[in-house]
Write an enzyme that holds these catalytic residues in place. Structure first.
Site, PDB file in Angstrom:
ATOM      1  N   ASP A  45       0.374  -0.813  -0.105  1.00  0.00           N
ATOM      2  CA  ASP A  45       0.080  -0.177   0.241  1.00  0.00           C
ATOM      3  C   ASP A  45       0.912   1.297   0.305  1.00  0.00           C
ATOM      4  O   ASP A  45       0.485   2.070   0.087  1.00  0.00           O
ATOM      5  CB  ASP A  45      -0.843   0.020   1.179  1.00  0.00           C
ATOM      6  N   SER A  46       2.144   0.699   0.371  1.00  0.00           N
ATOM      7  CA  SER A  46       3.366   1.827  -0.470  1.00  0.00           C
ATOM      8  C   SER A  46       3.235   2.694  -1.499  1.00  0.00           C
ATOM      9  O   SER A  46       3.303   3.843  -1.649  1.00  0.00           O
ATOM     10  CB  SER A  46       4.482   1.885   0.037  1.00  0.00           C
ATOM     11  N   ASP A  84      -0.959  -6.034  -0.668  1.00  0.00           N
ATOM     12  CA  ASP A  84      -1.227  -5.798   0.505  1.00  0.00           C
ATOM     13  C   ASP A  84      -2.828  -5.315   1.409  1.00  0.00           C
ATOM     14  O   ASP A  84      -3.410  -4.536   0.439  1.00  0.00           O
ATOM     15  CB  ASP A  84      -0.523  -4.388   0.866  1.00  0.00           C
ATOM     16  N   LYS A 114      -1.013  -9.178   2.967  1.00  0.00           N
ATOM     17  CA  LYS A 114       0.241  -9.339   3.654  1.00  0.00           C
ATOM     18  C   LYS A 114      -1.108  -8.489   4.698  1.00  0.00           C
ATOM     19  O   LYS A 114      -1.627  -7.195   4.302  1.00  0.00           O
ATOM     20  CB  LYS A 114       1.303  -8.513   3.268  1.00  0.00           C
ATOM     21  N   GLU A 116      -1.148  -5.686   8.733  1.00  0.00           N
ATOM     22  CA  GLU A 116      -0.574  -5.427   9.640  1.00  0.00           C
ATOM     23  C   GLU A 116      -0.818  -5.181  11.253  1.00  0.00           C
ATOM     24  O   GLU A 116      -2.207  -5.498  11.208  1.00  0.00           O
ATOM     25  CB  GLU A 116      -0.107  -3.948   9.691  1.00  0.00           C
ATOM     26  N   GLU A 183       9.507  -3.996  10.422  1.00  0.00           N
ATOM     27  CA  GLU A 183       9.610  -2.416   9.806  1.00  0.00           C
ATOM     28  C   GLU A 183      10.059  -1.781  11.275  1.00  0.00           C
ATOM     29  O   GLU A 183       9.552  -1.915  12.347  1.00  0.00           O
ATOM     30  CB  GLU A 183       9.064  -2.121   9.344  1.00  0.00           C
TER      31      GLU A 183
HETATM   32  O1  KIV Z   1       3.849  -1.199   1.729  1.00  0.00           O
HETATM   33  C1  KIV Z   1       4.628  -1.330   1.861  1.00  0.00           C
HETATM   34  O2  KIV Z   1       5.610  -1.253   1.204  1.00  0.00           O
HETATM   35  C2  KIV Z   1       5.393  -2.132   2.235  1.00  0.00           C
HETATM   36  C3  KIV Z   1       6.748  -2.460   3.014  1.00  0.00           C
HETATM   37  C4  KIV Z   1       7.345  -1.177   3.341  1.00  0.00           C
HETATM   38  C5  KIV Z   1       6.934  -3.699   3.689  1.00  0.00           C
HETATM   39  O3  KIV Z   1       4.383  -2.794   3.772  1.00  0.00           O
END
Ligand code: KIV
Length: 303
Positions: A45-46, A84, A114, A116, A183
């Site tokens: 989600d970055s 994500d 993934k 969090e 992280e």
């Molecule tokens: O969203 C993302 O890119 C991430 C990584 C930095 C692990 O969660």
């Protein structure tokens, strides 16, 4: 033999060859990551920060994550594609979590998801696993908790906080995640978690002891803007390469050097002759419908 990496294969890498993970958000970045030998491509989600110009990841929706995941998975990479889960897509109930994770798999083509957070996510992780979707955990500096953390700060610097994170990591491992991203945590804590849990840890700003490392594609390749975090190593300056290439293109446009002969289409000589004759006889090209039929008939005969 399987031609694509699987979540069980990543799990089996615990303590073995280091896991190579990188983010990607579209087909070109996915192809580059895969050709370079990524084991895991994270559609993170970055994307909010590095592609969409947003200040944080909180505005990302499940629809947007499905869209980017589909672009990555559509390239059929060898690497495992992890989608994500965006903020609020796994916070309200186990049922919502399964449905949203399922969208990343069914519509996006992800092979794992993934999410969090620590022990409080265990019911959601178990529900997603019950739906046969592999789950990757993410602990430490979790960007979706930016407001709760009071900013993007290294987590677990104090012994008590570090102990909480060790307990979280144990909780996630017991819930059956196949790997945990660590992280923004001190290296000693990452080393202890790595030794403590039976699943691979993948570090980003977590020191060298993890079972693998992940960075953001645009940071590694110099495609981002602004100051990079301390933990990033930039291996190329592709923005500079791209600007220099575009400057040369624009110079060539200005000077007339582009396009050249090789970059130009031509018409058959007979058709060119007809057009020239039309222009010469009328002084200019006649408007539609005013062209002498016998001239165009000549061209029809040529075909
Ligand atoms: O969203 C993302 O890119 C991430 C990584 C930095 C692990 O969660």
């Amino acid at each position: 033999m399987s031609t694509t990496m699987t979540a069980p294969e990543i799990l089996a890498r615990k303590g073995g060859a280091k896991i190579r993970m990188i983010t990607a958000y579209d087909a070109p970045t996915a192809r580059i990551a895969d050709r370079a030998g990524a084991d895991v491509i994270l559609v993170g989600d970055s994307v909010a920060n590095v592609v969409l110009g947003r200040g944080d990841t909180l505005a990302m929706t499940i629809d947007e994550m499905v869209y980017h995941t589909r672009a990555v998975a559509g390239t059929a990479p060898h690497a495992l594609v992890v989608g994500d889960m965006p903020w609020l897509s796994y916070h309200t109930s186990a049922e919502d979590t399964v449905l949203n994770a399922g969208r990343l798999v069914r519509e996006g083509g992800a092979e794992a998801v993934k999410l969090e957070g620590g022990r409080k996510r265990v019911p959601m992780i178990e529900a997603v696993r019950d739906a046969e979707i592999p789950v990757m955990g993410h602990l430490g500096l979790t960007p979706q908790s930016v407001h709760a953390m009071g900013g993007y700060r290294v987590q677990g610097r104090k012994a008590a906080d570090a102990y909480e994170l060790v307990s979280d990591a144990r909780g996630l491992a017991d819930a059956g995640v196949f790997a945990i991203v660590l992280e923004g945590v001190p290296d000693l804590l990452a080393e202890m978690i790595t030794a403590e849990v039976a699943v691979p840890t993948i570090g980003i700003g977590a020191g060298a002891a993890c079972d693998g490392q992940v960075l953001v594609f645009h940071d590694v390749l110099g495609l981002g803007e602004g100051r990079l975090p301390k933990f990033v190593r930039q291996y190329a300056d592709l923005s500079a390469v791209a600007v220099a290439a575009l400057e040369r293109f624009f110079e060539d446009v200005q000077s007339g050097a582009f396009p050249g002969e090789d970059e130009t289409y031509h018409m058959p000589e007979e058709s060119a002759a007809i057009l020239r004759e039309l222009r010469e006889s009328a002084g200019t090209l006649p408007g539609a419908g005013l062209v002498a039929d016998d001239l165009l008939a000549d061209e029809a005969m040529e075909r």
